[in-house]
Write a protein that holds these residues in place. Structure first.
Motif, PDB file in Angstrom:
ATOM      1  N   ASN A 164      36.754 -17.078  17.884  1.00  0.00           N
ATOM      2  CA  ASN A 164      37.727 -16.262  17.785  1.00  0.00           C
ATOM      3  C   ASN A 164      37.638 -14.713  17.771  1.00  0.00           C
ATOM      4  OD1 ASN A 164      40.346 -18.231  18.454  1.00  0.00           O
ATOM      5  ND2 ASN A 164      39.138 -19.192  16.743  1.00  0.00           N
ATOM      6  N   PRO A 165      36.543 -14.285  18.408  1.00  0.00           N
ATOM      7  CA  PRO A 165      35.834 -12.934  18.132  1.00  0.00           C
ATOM      8  C   PRO A 165      37.042 -11.815  18.749  1.00  0.00           C
ATOM      9  CG  PRO A 165      34.704 -13.931  19.878  1.00  0.00           C
ATOM     10  CD  PRO A 165      35.499 -14.960  19.481  1.00  0.00           C
ATOM     11  N   TYR A 166      37.928 -12.155  19.912  1.00  0.00           N
ATOM     12  CA  TYR A 166      38.753 -11.432  20.377  1.00  0.00           C
ATOM     13  C   TYR A 166      40.216 -11.850  20.176  1.00  0.00           C
ATOM     14  CZ  TYR A 166      34.553  -9.841  23.091  1.00  0.00           C
ATOM     15  OH  TYR A 166      33.647  -9.294  23.525  1.00  0.00           O
ATOM     16  N   CYS A 167      41.074 -10.791  20.339  1.00  0.00           N
ATOM     17  CA  CYS A 167      42.406 -11.103  20.098  1.00  0.00           C
ATOM     18  C   CYS A 167      43.129 -11.731  21.208  1.00  0.00           C
ATOM     19  CB  CYS A 167      43.147  -9.707  19.635  1.00  0.00           C
ATOM     20  SG  CYS A 167      44.848  -9.683  19.441  1.00  0.00           S
ATOM     21  N   ALA A 168      43.851 -12.857  21.079  1.00  0.00           N
ATOM     22  CA  ALA A 168      44.393 -13.391  22.245  1.00  0.00           C
ATOM     23  C   ALA A 168      45.561 -12.597  22.553  1.00  0.00           C
ATOM     24  CB  ALA A 168      44.720 -15.105  21.774  1.00  0.00           C
ATOM     25  N   GLY A 169      46.312 -11.579  21.875  1.00  0.00           N
ATOM     26  CA  GLY A 169      47.332 -11.009  22.187  1.00  0.00           C
ATOM     27  C   GLY A 169      46.910  -9.816  22.949  1.00  0.00           C
ATOM     28  N   CYS A 170      45.864  -8.889  22.744  1.00  0.00           N
ATOM     29  CA  CYS A 170      45.644  -7.882  23.459  1.00  0.00           C
ATOM     30  C   CYS A 170      43.944  -7.568  23.849  1.00  0.00           C
ATOM     31  CB  CYS A 170      45.804  -6.567  22.480  1.00  0.00           C
ATOM     32  SG  CYS A 170      44.402  -6.432  21.309  1.00  0.00           S
ATOM     33  N   GLY A 171      43.271  -8.640  23.621  1.00  0.00           N
ATOM     34  CA  GLY A 171      41.999  -8.715  24.325  1.00  0.00           C
ATOM     35  C   GLY A 171      40.944  -7.875  23.593  1.00  0.00           C
ATOM     36  N   ASN A 181      51.035 -16.303  14.168  1.00  0.00           N
ATOM     37  CA  ASN A 181      50.162 -17.542  13.973  1.00  0.00           C
ATOM     38  C   ASN A 181      48.766 -16.940  14.791  1.00  0.00           C
ATOM     39  OD1 ASN A 181      50.583 -17.831  16.682  1.00  0.00           O
ATOM     40  ND2 ASN A 181      51.514 -19.718  16.508  1.00  0.00           N
ATOM     41  N   LEU A 182      48.478 -16.093  15.525  1.00  0.00           N
ATOM     42  CA  LEU A 182      47.308 -15.640  16.272  1.00  0.00           C
ATOM     43  C   LEU A 182      46.398 -15.072  15.193  1.00  0.00           C
ATOM     44  CD1 LEU A 182      48.330 -13.819  19.529  1.00  0.00           C
ATOM     45  CD2 LEU A 182      47.805 -16.393  19.142  1.00  0.00           C
TER      46      LEU A 182
END
Lengths: 417, 417
Positions: free
Chosen positions: B206-213, B250-251
């Motif tokens: 999970n190196p990147y934020c699923a919310g903003c990329g 939760n992200l």
């Protein structure tokens, strides 16, 4: 053992005709609020666009509309009998288009355009109790029933005005978008809404790929997000490689966070450990709870959370029942546990989450379950005597766990402990 | 009910001195492989850099080294007695630096530089059984024991050569990075490794934020990822707003995927439903299993997965025990269920996951549990007779569920069903 023997204190459960594949409750099983869906999800048909295309246009099909995750409901229903209001294909067509599943998923992925807004849809399942007038679909088996979908009708982007018109027309008929948490629905509607909410929310929360940072698209009728290798908005040029395109990866699938919630008995079995947060109304207590952590069993999570929040050391742990909790994505695993003799002392100094924790006698809890239950933001009932213990309502698994304990389930002669 | 009554067929459990807060097993509880950690995680100290800084440098502290998620182990240990090999601060200092927690987390986030490689570390907990020579830390309570950390020593980026030197020095001493799945460890080491693996893997995935990329950074001693508002690598300019920076999301926290695995009895309680995948060795069967979906209870997930994979309709479901499974992030929730009388017919046509499913008699299963268990990629044992049923080993919860069923636990006179 030649037959399964039942608990002597329970009547032999009756098994009526199977009227739905998956929706019935059994024996001593507690079906908590938000569980007990009447729908068969038929997950194996989610990538079958022929099925989805037929289902979306079928006259028996119901669409649940959600605006900012809040559902369209019938007005003025009594508590516990609230009803979602479902609309038909003709109502929702201006938002979703004529046939959102006209093309196979593979082709939709090839045509991915990150700048095109597509209102999120979820295939929720078939109501198999509808035997007349329902959809019949011949896959490897024959599937029959009335389909259910959820649609995000939040007015935004290219469908803003279509959503507004749809919501206005429903308002005209007396239906409204609800406010607040949906804790007053009829149980089967609560379960349908829980799936709709959790899946719409998961899609909305995860627009980007956690593996590579690029935008993802919803596939599998709302149950998967994929990271396409090309994007029409970017001249369909090849994107960088992404780990999620190789094999199966959990990043592509909806997330559900397991949590533990536990009624802890003292070693003698005479008292239950309850705690409260500072923001709760006076005298309002509940069972302890918390998130399970990576690489621990539920039994370990129950012991760890109880220790962290109260200092109490727990021995044996038994799972009682579970409750989906779609705010946003929890699975509450309800357990009953027993403190070890040397571990009953309360110490709030580890994790400052609780304002107080106490051992309450079974009689106190029994009395409060009869006279002192209400939602957190509701007034106590008319039977409540000021100063007495207040507890959560029956829609909360905490209440079901305490009820099981005071009724001797798990702790009597036929103990599960 | 004045005291908790025990099952009449079991001796009163002995409660020895509490030698560790959280690591003991109790009564009839099954502690599955990968569960039963001897460490107290002390999660509430993960953001306390003073604690972490002292722990990392303490002479009693153990570091588990992982290369591409595989641990450093002792060579040539017998099956079931495998040992992780832990190293000391002086060994690992060239990789992790003098004091990785010299600064408060808040300051580390302000100094975030997406181009700086920091080898991932996880604080695994304290072994409180170490009463002499361990760390003593006075927080709101006094915490005592030997700290454990995991460190990613995969040779890459700025620490490539330091990792290679460290691994070479360990190889010189006879320790090696293991290969394959870690199914032969001593149970307490298995549990320590499970936490290390699952958390190192979650951070890496999970190196990147699923919310903003945008890129995220590891905080809370490896148990959280945060999306900083500024990045030194980008001139410390303000990044776009991100939903994960508002409140709890939760992200930001590790993901654990709840799965169900179930021993299903026919209605009469004489047979168990087992299935097999085409790639498994001949005659090798196991219990059915699958991922829980959003907004369903575990009981519902058991019924749905059994129906999808085998066509069998299940009534009552009871949870037996649970097993963490760090490949990559599963929590296996083991259940025992009972088919409804009209629902025993096997139909593999829904979800084509299984090559076969069959009802096996309790005697067949009992015999196979005695003579036919082995890992999937191991030969059958010497007592196995060709053509007989083969089953998974005791490290698999599937084996524990079948054992519970054939021993009459949950289904005898003191039935949990």
């Amino acid at each position: 053992m030649s037959t399964l023997q039942k608990q002597p204190d329970l009547p032999e459960p009756a098994y009526p005709e199977v009227d739905s594949m998956l929706s019935r409750r059994f024996g001593k099983e507690v079906a908590n609020y938000f569980a007990g869906s009447p729908l068969n999800r038929l997950g194996f048909l989610r990538a079958d666009n022929t099925f989805l295309s037929r289902a979306v246009k079928h006259p028996s099909t119901s669409f649940l509309l959600c605006n900012e995750l809040q559902p369209l409901v019938e007005p003025n229903t009594p508590a516990g009998q609230g009803k979602l209001h479902f609309v038909k294909y003709e109502d929702v067509k201006p938002v979703i288009g004529e046939d959102p599943w006209a093309h196979p998923e593979e082709d939709q992925i090839k045509a991915y355009n990150s700048e095109k807004y597509i209102p999120q849809m979820i295939f929720l399942g078939l109501d198999e109790k509808v035997t007349t007038g329902g959809l019949e679909y011949e896959g490897k088996n024959l599937y029959k029933g009335a389909p259910y979908f959820a649609v995000d009708v939040t007015p935004r982007e290219s469908v803003g005005s279509a959503c507004e018109s749809l919501l206005a027309a429903q308002k005209e008929k007396g239906y409204e978008i609800s406010k607040g948490r949906m804790m007053d629905l009829d149980p089967s509607h609560a379960a349908i809404y829980a799936a709709a909410r959790q899946l719409l929310d998961w899609n909305a929360r995860n627009p980007y790929c956690a593996g590579c940072g690029h935008k993802t698209m919803s596939v599998n009728a709302g149950f998967k997000r994929t990271c396409p290798s090309k994007d029409v908005a970017n001249n369909a040029s090849e994107r960088p490689p992404c780990v999620t395109r190789k094999g199966v990866t959990n990043l592509s699938f909806p997330r559900t966070d397991p949590t533990v919630i536990m009624a802890i008995l003292n070693h003698a079995g005479t008292h239950i450990l309850l705690g409260r947060q500072g923001r709760w109304p006076p005298h309002w207590y509940s069972t302890l709870a918390g998130f399970a952590e990576p690489a621990e069993s539920i039994e370990e999570a129950v012991r760890r959370e109880t220790y962290e929040e109260s200092g109490v050391l727990v021995g044996r742990v038994v799972v009682h029942s579970t409750q989906p909790w779609p705010y946003p994505a929890n699975l509450m695993i309800g357990a009953i546990g027993q403190a070890v003799p040397q571990g009953e002392k309360i110490n709030l100094g580890n994790d400052p989450e609780l304002e107080d924790a106490q051992w309450f006698s079974l009689d106190q809890v029994r009395e409060a379950l009869s006279n002192g239950v209400s939602g957190l933001d509701e007034p106590a009932g008319s039977k409540y005597k000021e100063g007495g213990l207040r507890l959560p309502p029956g829609t909360a698994i905490a209440n079901q766990l305490m009820t099981a304990v005071v009724n001797g389930v798990f702790t009597g002669a036929n103990s599960k402990i």
